[in-house]
Write an enzyme that holds these catalytic residues in place. Structure first.
Site: not given
Ligand code: PDD
Length: 282
Positions: A33, A147, A179, A204
């Site tokens: 996703y 992801k 994270e 991620l």
């Molecule tokens: N999540 N680490 C994890 C485990 C994440 O699920 C996300 C993002 C990030 C940050 O990635 P980015 O800056 O590309 O959004 C880091 C999204 C926002 C979610 O699951 O809703």
């Protein structure tokens, strides 16, 4: 009022949108996703999200249901149909429906689903006071760079945080922070060094993380990309997390211990303001 969602070629009221019970996303979490934030009707860093989507698909040998251009067109149409000014757009690709079998289907029919949510990411009141985090054991699989929709460990961690009266959890492995449950973690040391974990399969590869590192370079801030320990985090002057929906969100308490003066840090708040300015101007 019901939303219009996109499911495999159709724009439908959410009540009418259906996915097979045999969908491998449902049975095996065999899906990936992306979440892009929308400000004033425009998606932020969507090209980078598309590139990561391709990477996730390649790593899982997942066939693509549509080209980047087609996906971007569907996103734009969905934003219009739902009249989204400020919000997010979620998209999910799975390997599709097939008889339940651990082996990938020979002729997969990947499915593509998208929906929108209203969200005022810029005006998030949490940014004013900062968030609190607790630390939990990182019990996830070893390909966190992909992801995937296999988010149960993160969901459990976030629930544990809320049960403990905190906002979120930072996950810890071998003594080092990996994270946040849905964001990348940063600390700022007492001598103003920004530290965030280096890219690997352990985390991620956040799109917002990358942008913030570029903003930090513009500000000539010193950045160290390396794992950091909980002890270093507790000794830090500031901390923050980054994600598409949180932007730069100050962290003010870790395991109930306040950082700095207990409020959002100066550099964290400056980086948030810079991030929002850049997003608004894009
Ligand atoms: N999540 N680490 C994890 C485990 C994440 O699920 C996300 C993002 C990030 C940050 O990635 P980015 O800056 O590309 O959004 C880091 C999204 C926002 C979610 O699951 O809703």
């Amino acid at each position: 009022m019901s939303r219009i969602v996109y499911v495999n070629g159709e724009f439908l009221p959410e009540e009418e949108a259906k996915i097979s019970v045999f969908d491998r996303g449902f049975l095996f979490a065999d899906g990936i996703y992306e979440v892009s934030t929308v400000i004033k009707g425009k998606m932020i860093d969507n090209a980078a999200h598309m590139a990561r989507l391709r990477r996730s698909m390649n790593e899982l040998n997942m066939p693509s249901p549509a080209s980047d251009e087609e996906i971007t067109e569907i996103q734009a149409e969905l934003l219009v149909q739902n009249n989204i000014e400020n919000g997010l757009i979620y998209l999910q690709i799975t390997r599709g429906a097939a008889d339940r079998d651990f082996v990938f289907p020979k002729e997969p029919k990947p499915s593509l689903v998208m929906f929108t949510q209203v969200l005022d990411a810029v005006g998030n009141p949490k940014a004013e006071r900062g968030i609190s985090v607790i630390t939990v054991d990182d019990v996830r699989w070893k390909r966190r760079d992909i992801k995937t929709v296999a988010l149960l460990a993160q969901s459990m961690a976030k629930q544990a945080a809320v049960d403990a009266g905190a906002d979120d959890a930072w996950m810890v492995e071998d003594g080092f922070i990996t994270e946040g449950t849905s964001n990348n973690a940063f600390i700022i040391t007492k001598d103003d060094k920004i530290i965030t974990r280096n890219l690997s399969n352990d985390i991620l590869h956040g799109i917002t993380r990358q942008v913030v590192l570029e903003l930090a370079a513009e500000k000539s801030l010193v950045v160290e990309e390396r794992p950091f320990t909980l002890e270093e985090a507790l000794d830090a002057k500031e901390a923050f997390v980054t994600s598409a929906t949180a932007f730069v969100m100050p962290v003010v308490r870790i395991n109930e211990q306040p950082l700095g003066n207990g409020g959002p840090g100066i550099l964290s708040s400056q980086l948030r303001a810079m991030y929002i300015k850049r997003a608004m101007e894009a």
